[in-house]
Scaffold this motif. Structure first.
Motif, short mmCIF file in Angstrom:
data_model
loop_
_atom_site.label_atom_id
_atom_site.label_comp_id
_atom_site.label_asym_id
_atom_site.label_seq_id
_atom_site.Cartn_x
_atom_site.Cartn_y
_atom_site.Cartn_z
N TYR A 1 -1.95 6.37 -10.18
CA TYR A 1 -3.06 6.55 -9.25
C TYR A 1 -4.30 7.09 -9.96
O TYR A 1 -5.44 6.79 -9.58
CB TYR A 1 -2.65 7.47 -8.11
N GLY A 2 -4.10 7.89 -11.01
CA GLY A 2 -5.24 8.40 -11.76
C GLY A 2 -5.97 7.30 -12.49
O GLY A 2 -7.22 7.23 -12.48
N ILE A 3 -5.18 6.42 -13.13
CA ILE A 3 -5.82 5.31 -13.85
C ILE A 3 -6.50 4.36 -12.87
O ILE A 3 -7.62 3.87 -13.12
CB ILE A 3 -4.76 4.56 -14.69
N ARG A 4 -5.87 4.10 -11.73
CA ARG A 4 -6.48 3.19 -10.75
C ARG A 4 -7.75 3.79 -10.17
O ARG A 4 -8.71 3.07 -9.85
CB ARG A 4 -5.50 2.88 -9.63
N LEU A 5 -7.78 5.12 -10.05
CA LEU A 5 -9.00 5.75 -9.53
C LEU A 5 -10.14 5.65 -10.53
O LEU A 5 -11.29 5.41 -10.14
CB LEU A 5 -8.71 7.23 -9.21
N VAL A 6 -9.81 5.82 -11.81
CA VAL A 6 -10.85 5.76 -12.83
C VAL A 6 -11.21 4.32 -13.17
O VAL A 6 -12.39 3.96 -13.32
CB VAL A 6 -10.39 6.52 -14.10
N PRO B 1 -0.89 -0.54 -11.54
CA PRO B 1 0.15 -0.98 -10.60
C PRO B 1 1.56 -0.85 -11.16
O PRO B 1 2.50 -0.51 -10.43
CB PRO B 1 -0.21 -2.45 -10.34
N SER B 2 1.72 -1.12 -12.47
CA SER B 2 3.05 -0.99 -13.08
C SER B 2 3.53 0.45 -13.06
O SER B 2 4.70 0.74 -12.77
CB SER B 2 3.01 -1.51 -14.53
#
Length: 210
Positions: A119-124, A132-133
């Motif tokens: 979720y941190g990577i998707r937010l950034v 997603p993985s």
């Protein structure tokens, strides 16, 4: 002097039975009812238990014979037709509970870490293919943690119920030789140990003041 065997915990009920029998013998019961001696029934019982080793020593030979006869027949508690189970190694008994505790914990930690990173990577970086993985791996780890926790609790509950419903094996097998040895020991304990001790305590106690 021969070594006196200690009275085993499982035989204390027999000692108590002989003590109650001795307290109900006519002369001892009459002395206690008349109140002409210092100790009452409870005090006399406490003294007998305090001197249990001394009293039991008067029937040491009979007690050894009873224990030998009892040990000789305890093996019949197992069904002769039932195959003997191989002993479980100590390592397995320690390893399995450790795995049952660590597996849910490690899965939970991994799930939290994957979800946090995903979720941190998707937010950034919303376009990232890694997010997603990581999120999927996190939810899978969380599911594994829930399943392994439920399995562990189910195993503990099953073990507890099994121990609760399994009856304890009887102390004495109803074997004629063992029962005869037991009766011989109880009789010797009563006549040579318990009765002389109680009578000595009663005769040695000063009378109550008038």
């Amino acid at each position: 002097m021969t070594h006196l065997p200690h009275l085993r915990p499982e035989d204390r009920a027999d000692f108590e039975w002989v003590l109650n029998l001795a307290l109900d013998v006519t002369d001892i019961r009459s002395a206690l009812e008349q109140g002409s001696t210092a100790p009452d029934r409870h005090q006399l019982r406490a003294r007998a238990w305090a001197s249990a080793t001394e009293i039991a020593g008067t029937a040491a030979d009979e007690y050894r014979a009873y224990r030998r006869a009892r040990a000789a027949v305890t093996h019949v508690l197992q069904d002769p037709g039932e195959p003997s189970r191989p002993p479980t190694s100590p390592g397995a008994g320690v390893l399995l509970p450790a795995v049952a505790v660590l597996a849910p914990l490690l899965s939970a930690i991994a799930g939290v870490a994957f979800l946090f990173l995903g979720y941190g990577i998707r937010l950034v970086t919303p376009e990232s293919r890694m997010a997603p993985s990581l999120i999927t791996s996190g939810w899978i780890s969380a599911l594994i943690s829930v399943v392994t926790t439920a399995m562990g609790l189910g195993g503990l509950l099953t073990t507890a119920l099994r121990r609760r419903t399994t009856p304890a094996p009887p102390l004495v097998v109803h074997n004629p030789a063992a029962e005869q040895a037991r009766n011989t020991w109880q009789q010797a304990l009563l006549e040579r140990g318990m009765l002389p001790y109680l009578r000595q305590q009663l005769s040695a106690s000063p009378p109550h003041p008038q």
